[in-house]
Motif scaffolding. Structure first.
Motif, PDB file in Angstrom:
ATOM      1  N   LEU A 298      37.424  26.972  32.752  1.00 38.22           N
ATOM      2  CA  LEU A 298      37.258  25.757  33.559  1.00 38.22           C
ATOM      3  C   LEU A 298      38.120  24.615  33.030  1.00 38.22           C
ATOM      4  O   LEU A 298      38.616  23.797  33.805  1.00 38.22           O
ATOM      5  CB  LEU A 298      35.788  25.346  33.589  1.00 38.22           C
ATOM      6  N   SER A 299      38.304  24.587  31.716  1.00 37.94           N
ATOM      7  CA  SER A 299      39.163  23.563  31.122  1.00 37.94           C
ATOM      8  C   SER A 299      40.595  23.712  31.616  1.00 37.94           C
ATOM      9  O   SER A 299      41.262  22.724  31.949  1.00 37.94           O
ATOM     10  CB  SER A 299      39.108  23.652  29.592  1.00 37.94           C
ATOM     11  N   HIS A 300      41.077  24.950  31.680  1.00 38.66           N
ATOM     12  CA  HIS A 300      42.426  25.207  32.178  1.00 38.66           C
ATOM     13  C   HIS A 300      42.558  24.855  33.658  1.00 38.66           C
ATOM     14  O   HIS A 300      43.661  24.613  34.153  1.00 38.66           O
ATOM     15  CB  HIS A 300      42.813  26.668  31.966  1.00 38.66           C
ATOM     16  N   LYS A 301      41.425  24.837  34.367  1.00 35.54           N
ATOM     17  CA  LYS A 301      41.431  24.501  35.794  1.00 35.54           C
ATOM     18  C   LYS A 301      41.196  23.005  36.026  1.00 35.54           C
ATOM     19  O   LYS A 301      40.986  22.573  37.164  1.00 35.54           O
ATOM     20  CB  LYS A 301      40.367  25.314  36.526  1.00 35.54           C
ATOM     21  N   GLY A 302      41.233  22.218  34.941  1.00 31.02           N
ATOM     22  CA  GLY A 302      41.170  20.775  35.087  1.00 31.02           C
ATOM     23  C   GLY A 302      39.802  20.152  34.920  1.00 31.02           C
ATOM     24  O   GLY A 302      39.628  18.959  35.199  1.00 31.02           O
ATOM     25  N   LEU A 303      38.834  20.943  34.462  1.00 33.20           N
ATOM     26  CA  LEU A 303      37.486  20.408  34.264  1.00 33.20           C
ATOM     27  C   LEU A 303      37.217  20.346  32.769  1.00 33.20           C
ATOM     28  O   LEU A 303      37.073  21.377  32.106  1.00 33.20           O
ATOM     29  CB  LEU A 303      36.462  21.302  34.965  1.00 33.20           C
TER      30      LEU A 303
END
Length: 349
Positions: A298-303
């Motif tokens: 999710l971090s890699h997806k901007g969250l």
């Protein structure tokens, strides 16, 4: 909603295999110190099975306990149906309590709640409208889901049941969470081919609005795979999913998840397995590693990871009512251990 910060606290879906509510609550008190739920106890009898537990007051409903059978027997006297709609229109939920015979656990929670020292919220649950309407059938075998009148009555009934439960739990002056348990959502596109996704979403939204109108947080739990973008487009506050088996499938909807979390939504990660074979081979460390991979994705997806952690709960992947007591204890212990480890690692309170 705005005052509640989840911070990876542990809670549970609801069902436990214990025939004794006191024994079930003893396990809850050890493993859910911050967000206890009241235990559903299907081993006590059919009255506590998910699709029966909230049927007191359902028009045309008949239960035959000795045969473990229930059905709708439709007749010309619509007094019960009229009463349901009158109560719903006036927000009068007092006639729709869940009695002790149908839910001993909620009354045990009431008795033992003063023993909790770190409590931050209370969790209750009801069966979801799709699952209940799919299981309630008339004498011809037609499910309420496919009859506009009976399906609407199911939704109204569950709204009143949820409102009664919120009022019961709100007297403790804590935030209240209500999950709608929807295992039948995983059948979308097959068994419910004739039921549109808009109809399903409307059913959920009516229930969620009813819950939120009483100041509680509305969640949904589905332990299978489903149309997650439809679910995330509804007015729910908490998404509870099986993160042990279906994490990749759920996180694939990362755009919808990001929008959901950014508007204050909470992810309830069902990371501890609830099948006997998985419980034999799994430990807390491997589940924490799995959680970390999900957080990184999710971090890699901007969250941002911090945002996700603050807006996450930790649970078993489903209820533990079909397990043995020993297996249930392990699932709940794993849930507690994962929650505690994440809190310690990231300084969450």
């Amino acid at each position: 909603m705005s005052d509640f910060i989840a911070n990876c606290s542990a809670t549970a879906i609801g069902s436990f295999p214990h025939p004794d509510p006191g024994a079930a609550f003893k396990l809850i008190s050890k493993t859910l110190p911050e967000i206890p739920c009241w235990p559903q106890l299907p081993k006590r009898g059919i009255q506590e099975e998910m699709c029966v537990q909230y049927t007191e007051g359902m028009p045309f409903f008949h239960l035959v306990p000795e045969e473990k059978r229930f059905y709708l027997e439709v007749h010309e006297d619509v007094t019960e149906l009229e009463n349901l709609y009158e109560r719903f229109s006036s927000n009068d939920f007092n006639g729709f309590a869940v009695s002790q015979k149908y839910a001993a656990g909620i009354y045990v929670l009431e008795k033992h709640l003063p023993e909790f020292k770190r409590i931050k919220a209370l969790k209750g649950q009801i069966v979801g409208p799709i699952t209940l309407a799919a299981n309630l059938k008339d004498t011809e075998g037609t499910a309420a889901l496919f009859n506009t009148t009976y399906n609407d009555a199911v939704i109204k009934l569950l709204c009143l049941k949820a409102q009664w439960q919120i009022a019961f739990l709100s007297k403790f002056k804590l935030p209240v969470i209500i999950f709608a348990d929807e295992p039948y959502l995983s059948c979308m596109g097959s068994a419910f081919a004739t039921v549109s996704r808009d109809t399903i979403a409307d059913s959920f939204n009516e229930l969620f609005r009813s819950i939120k109108s009483q100041g509680a947080m509305a969640g949904i739990h589905c332990c299978g795979n489903t149309d997650w973008d439809m679910v995330l487009s509804t007015e729910l506050d908490i998404l509870s999913f099986d993160a042990f088996i279906f994490m990749d499938k759920v996180l694939a909807y990362s755009t919808y998840i990001r929008e959901f979390v950014e508007r204050g939504g909470i992810l309830s990660w069902g990371i501890a397995p609830t099948t006997a074979d998985s419980l034999e081979r799994i430990n807390a460390e491997s589940l924490i590693d799995k959680m970390e991979k999900g957080l990184e994705y999710l971090s890699h997806k901007g969250l941002g990871k911090k945002v996700v952690l603050q807006n996450s709960l930790i649970t078993p992947s489903c209820g533990t009512g079909t397990l043995t007591i020993k297996e249930s204890e392990k699932a709940m212990t794993l849930t507690y251990e994962v929650s505690s480890a994440l809190k310690a690692r990231y300084g969450l309170h």
